[in-house]
Design a protein around this motif. Structure first.
Motif, PDB file in Angstrom:
ATOM      1  N   THR A 349       2.007 -36.785 -29.470  1.00 41.38           N
ATOM      2  CA  THR A 349       2.347 -37.948 -28.655  1.00 41.38           C
ATOM      3  C   THR A 349       3.857 -37.963 -28.418  1.00 41.38           C
ATOM      4  O   THR A 349       4.604 -37.133 -28.953  1.00 41.38           O
ATOM      5  CB  THR A 349       1.942 -39.254 -29.348  1.00 41.38           C
ATOM      6  OG1 THR A 349       2.815 -39.482 -30.485  1.00 41.38           O
ATOM      7  CG2 THR A 349       0.497 -39.190 -29.840  1.00 41.38           C
ATOM      8  N   ASP A 350       4.295 -38.926 -27.631  1.00 40.67           N
ATOM      9  CA  ASP A 350       5.733 -39.108 -27.400  1.00 40.67           C
ATOM     10  C   ASP A 350       6.309 -40.191 -28.298  1.00 40.67           C
ATOM     11  O   ASP A 350       7.334 -40.796 -27.996  1.00 40.67           O
ATOM     12  CB  ASP A 350       6.010 -39.443 -25.931  1.00 40.67           C
ATOM     13  CG  ASP A 350       5.253 -40.685 -25.460  1.00 40.67           C
ATOM     14  OD1 ASP A 350       4.452 -41.230 -26.252  1.00 40.67           O
ATOM     15  OD2 ASP A 350       5.441 -41.095 -24.296  1.00 40.67           O
ATOM     16  N   LEU A 351       5.647 -40.433 -29.439  1.00 41.95           N
ATOM     17  CA  LEU A 351       6.074 -41.492 -30.361  1.00 41.95           C
ATOM     18  C   LEU A 351       6.804 -40.948 -31.588  1.00 41.95           C
ATOM     19  O   LEU A 351       7.494 -41.698 -32.283  1.00 41.95           O
ATOM     20  CB  LEU A 351       4.861 -42.311 -30.818  1.00 41.95           C
ATOM     21  CG  LEU A 351       4.040 -42.963 -29.713  1.00 41.95           C
ATOM     22  CD1 LEU A 351       2.808 -43.651 -30.302  1.00 41.95           C
ATOM     23  CD2 LEU A 351       4.879 -43.966 -28.932  1.00 41.95           C
ATOM     24  N   LEU A 352       6.655 -39.650 -31.859  1.00 42.70           N
ATOM     25  CA  LEU A 352       7.200 -39.045 -33.079  1.00 42.70           C
ATOM     26  C   LEU A 352       7.752 -37.672 -32.729  1.00 42.70           C
ATOM     27  O   LEU A 352       7.175 -36.944 -31.909  1.00 42.70           O
ATOM     28  CB  LEU A 352       6.090 -38.923 -34.125  1.00 42.70           C
ATOM     29  CG  LEU A 352       6.460 -38.568 -35.561  1.00 42.70           C
ATOM     30  CD1 LEU A 352       7.113 -39.764 -36.250  1.00 42.70           C
ATOM     31  CD2 LEU A 352       5.206 -38.162 -36.335  1.00 42.70           C
ATOM     32  N   GLU A 353       8.867 -37.317 -33.372  1.00 42.81           N
ATOM     33  CA  GLU A 353       9.429 -35.989 -33.143  1.00 42.81           C
ATOM     34  C   GLU A 353      10.137 -35.515 -34.402  1.00 42.81           C
ATOM     35  O   GLU A 353      10.460 -36.300 -35.288  1.00 42.81           O
ATOM     36  CB  GLU A 353      10.411 -36.009 -31.961  1.00 42.81           C
ATOM     37  CG  GLU A 353      11.632 -36.883 -32.170  1.00 42.81           C
ATOM     38  CD  GLU A 353      12.499 -36.961 -30.926  1.00 42.81           C
ATOM     39  OE1 GLU A 353      12.077 -36.454 -29.869  1.00 42.81           O
ATOM     40  OE2 GLU A 353      13.605 -37.538 -31.017  1.00 42.81           O
ATOM     41  N   LEU A 361      10.725 -41.445 -35.602  1.00 43.42           N
ATOM     42  CA  LEU A 361      10.166 -42.054 -34.408  1.00 43.42           C
ATOM     43  C   LEU A 361      11.088 -41.812 -33.213  1.00 43.42           C
ATOM     44  O   LEU A 361      12.311 -41.810 -33.342  1.00 43.42           O
ATOM     45  CB  LEU A 361       9.975 -43.561 -34.611  1.00 43.42           C
ATOM     46  CG  LEU A 361       8.972 -43.980 -35.689  1.00 43.42           C
ATOM     47  CD1 LEU A 361       8.963 -45.495 -35.836  1.00 43.42           C
ATOM     48  CD2 LEU A 361       7.574 -43.477 -35.362  1.00 43.42           C
ATOM     49  N   THR A 362      10.497 -41.626 -32.051  1.00 38.44           N
ATOM     50  CA  THR A 362      11.264 -41.561 -30.812  1.00 38.44           C
ATOM     51  C   THR A 362      11.666 -42.979 -30.413  1.00 38.44           C
ATOM     52  O   THR A 362      11.277 -43.967 -31.060  1.00 38.44           O
ATOM     53  CB  THR A 362      10.416 -40.955 -29.691  1.00 38.44           C
ATOM     54  OG1 THR A 362       9.284 -41.815 -29.462  1.00 38.44           O
ATOM     55  CG2 THR A 362       9.927 -39.562 -30.072  1.00 38.44           C
ATOM     56  N   GLU A 363      12.428 -43.106 -29.335  1.00 45.06           N
ATOM     57  CA  GLU A 363      12.784 -44.450 -28.879  1.00 45.06           C
ATOM     58  C   GLU A 363      11.532 -45.251 -28.532  1.00 45.06           C
ATOM     59  O   GLU A 363      11.426 -46.439 -28.857  1.00 45.06           O
ATOM     60  CB  GLU A 363      13.734 -44.375 -27.684  1.00 45.06           C
ATOM     61  CG  GLU A 363      15.157 -44.028 -28.089  1.00 45.06           C
ATOM     62  CD  GLU A 363      16.162 -44.286 -26.992  1.00 45.06           C
ATOM     63  OE1 GLU A 363      15.755 -44.419 -25.810  1.00 45.06           O
ATOM     64  OE2 GLU A 363      17.359 -44.351 -27.311  1.00 45.06           O
ATOM     65  N   LYS A 364      10.562 -44.611 -27.882  1.00 40.74           N
ATOM     66  CA  LYS A 364       9.311 -45.306 -27.586  1.00 40.74           C
ATOM     67  C   LYS A 364       8.579 -45.648 -28.876  1.00 40.74           C
ATOM     68  O   LYS A 364       7.992 -46.728 -29.015  1.00 40.74           O
ATOM     69  CB  LYS A 364       8.438 -44.447 -26.680  1.00 40.74           C
ATOM     70  CG  LYS A 364       7.165 -45.137 -26.210  1.00 40.74           C
ATOM     71  CD  LYS A 364       6.385 -44.263 -25.237  1.00 40.74           C
ATOM     72  CE  LYS A 364       5.119 -44.970 -24.763  1.00 40.74           C
ATOM     73  NZ  LYS A 364       4.345 -44.113 -23.807  1.00 40.74           N
ATOM     74  N   GLN A 368       7.235 -49.382 -30.932  1.00 45.60           N
ATOM     75  CA  GLN A 368       5.908 -49.637 -31.481  1.00 45.60           C
ATOM     76  C   GLN A 368       5.867 -49.427 -32.998  1.00 45.60           C
ATOM     77  O   GLN A 368       4.813 -49.207 -33.576  1.00 45.60           O
ATOM     78  CB  GLN A 368       4.884 -48.711 -30.811  1.00 45.60           C
ATOM     79  CG  GLN A 368       4.814 -48.841 -29.309  1.00 45.60           C
ATOM     80  CD  GLN A 368       3.828 -47.866 -28.684  1.00 45.60           C
ATOM     81  OE1 GLN A 368       2.762 -47.585 -29.237  1.00 45.60           O
ATOM     82  NE2 GLN A 368       4.180 -47.343 -27.529  1.00 45.60           N
ATOM     83  N   SER A 369       7.014 -49.501 -33.636  1.00 45.79           N
ATOM     84  CA  SER A 369       7.126 -49.084 -35.040  1.00 45.79           C
ATOM     85  C   SER A 369       6.230 -49.874 -35.982  1.00 45.79           C
ATOM     86  O   SER A 369       5.659 -49.297 -36.922  1.00 45.79           O
ATOM     87  CB  SER A 369       8.583 -49.190 -35.500  1.00 45.79           C
ATOM     88  OG  SER A 369       9.063 -50.522 -35.379  1.00 45.79           O
TER      89      SER A 369
END
Length: 379
Positions: A349-353, A361-364, A368-369
């Motif tokens: 996903t674009d939620l974790l990197e 967590l990514t900014e997105k 939603q943290s």
């Protein structure tokens, strides 16, 4: 790194969003300060017991409440007591939270003379209408003037608190507050989305139908605007609500997020010695009486392994330092398999990197943290 937190539980006016422990009456201020000085004497060995090789105090933080209700003599008495009991580093970060209308030029000069080297200014908005909605004491003009006065007084390490997602706020009103704040060119910002905490005036107004939360879409738009504006001006988004220029992170708060020991002094103050947690009673009279007797003014617990696992996820995922999978696997073996099954779902996903063993967590994802962290903790 170790720190000292001082809870100054007094305010001159109720902010409608606040659920911290405080009193609107200043009559007990002298008595509470005397008790806080005595508590420091009682607990002067608290940090040394758990970490005898590294007990130097790296940060001191006056929080509240509204610490700027203290006069200079009261602040001096507290700092003198700290220096007499604890080994404070010569480069210690010493912060005071302040309301804009308390920061007159003479007061600012006095803070500097006493060794305060960081200001945390609770501005929240540069719109007078929004300030009235929150029941803040100051005006937008006072907010601008106090920052300019602080800079003229020689303060470089300044952080400004702002709040978004306010009732009836729009991306345009939020953009104005952001751009006004950024034009002041301070090195650090803490930007919080309004939350309706229990036992606050805002929560009461919502229950009565007098106030509505902003929409999820409006919240997301304001958050994206915040991240874009900060990035364009060279600020690093290093924690969910915190943005900094290089070299100006909040050392005190970063200690909390990374699990450093700290001593909390005052009613409702919390402490952590690296193994146990302690919290003082949130009642002025009982706190004063307990301190005078040297007992019964706090509670203590030793967190279970599961609680330590949760604490690690809760605090580290707030920051761009993130979590270390190798550490989790080695130290929390019994919880790791269940955690990892949920964790891997976020990798595409674009939620974790991240890379290797470190993920954040990514900014997105930061937006939603709460939901993400709760899912990762669920067994």
């Amino acid at each position: 790194m170790t720190g000292i937190y001082l809870h100054i539980p007094f305010c001159r006016q109720l902010c409608y969003y606040c659920n911290f422990h405080f009193s609107l009456s200043l009559r007990d201020k002298e008595g509470i300060i005397v008790a806080m000085l005595r508590e420091m004497e009682l607990r002067k060995d608290y940090l040394a017991r758990s970490n005898p090789k590294n007990q130097d105090i790296a940060t001191v933080y006056f929080g509240g409440g509204t610490p700027s209700v203290l006069d200079l003599a009261e602040i001096e008495a507290i700092l003198d007591k700290i220096h007499s009991l604890f080994p404070v580093r010569s480069d210690a970060e010493i912060t005071i939270e302040a309301n804009p209308d308390d920061l007159a030029p003479g007061y600012l000069s006095g803070l500097g003379r006493l060794g305060i080297n960081r200001l945390s200014i609770g501005i929240q908005s540069f719109h007078d209408r929004e300030l009235r909605v929150m029941n803040r004491r100051h005006t937008a003009r006072q907010a601008l003037d106090c920052v300019e006065n602080a800079l003229r007084s020689g303060f470089e390490n300044i952080t400004i608190d702002l709040m978004y997602g306010l009732p009836d706020s729009t991306p345009e009103t939020w953009r104005y507050s952001l751009e006004t704040a950024l034009a002041l060119s301070v090195p650090h910002f803490s930007c919080y989305h309004l939350s309706f905490e229990e036992r606050t005036a805002f929560a009461h107004f919502r229950r009565k139908g007098k106030l509505q939360e902003t929409s999820d879409d409006n919240s997301w738009t304001q958050y994206r605007l915040l991240c874009e504006k900060m990035k364009s001006q060279g600020y690093e988004h290093y924690e969910i609500s915190n943005f900094t220029r290089e070299g100006w992170r909040s050392r005190h708060n970063e200690g909390y997020w990374l699990g450093a020991p700290y001593l909390g002094i005052g009613p409702a103050a919390h402490s952590f010695d690296g193994k146990t947690r302690q919290w003082n009673i949130a009642h002025h009279l009982k706190y004063r009486k307990g301190v005078s007797l040297g007992r019964d003014f706090y509670e203590m617990e030793t967190p279970s392994k599961k609680e330590r696992f949760h604490d690690y996820l809760l605090t580290r995922l707030r920051t761009t330092k993130g979590i270390d999978l190798r550490y989790l696997q080695e130290d929390f073996t019994e919880f790791y398999p269940s955690f990892y099954k949920k964790f891997v779902r976020y990798l595409d996903t674009d939620l974790l990197e991240g890379k290797k063993n470190i993920f954040h967590l990514t900014e997105k994802g930061m937006f939603q943290s709460d939901a993400i962290i709760m899912e990762l903790m669920r067994r």
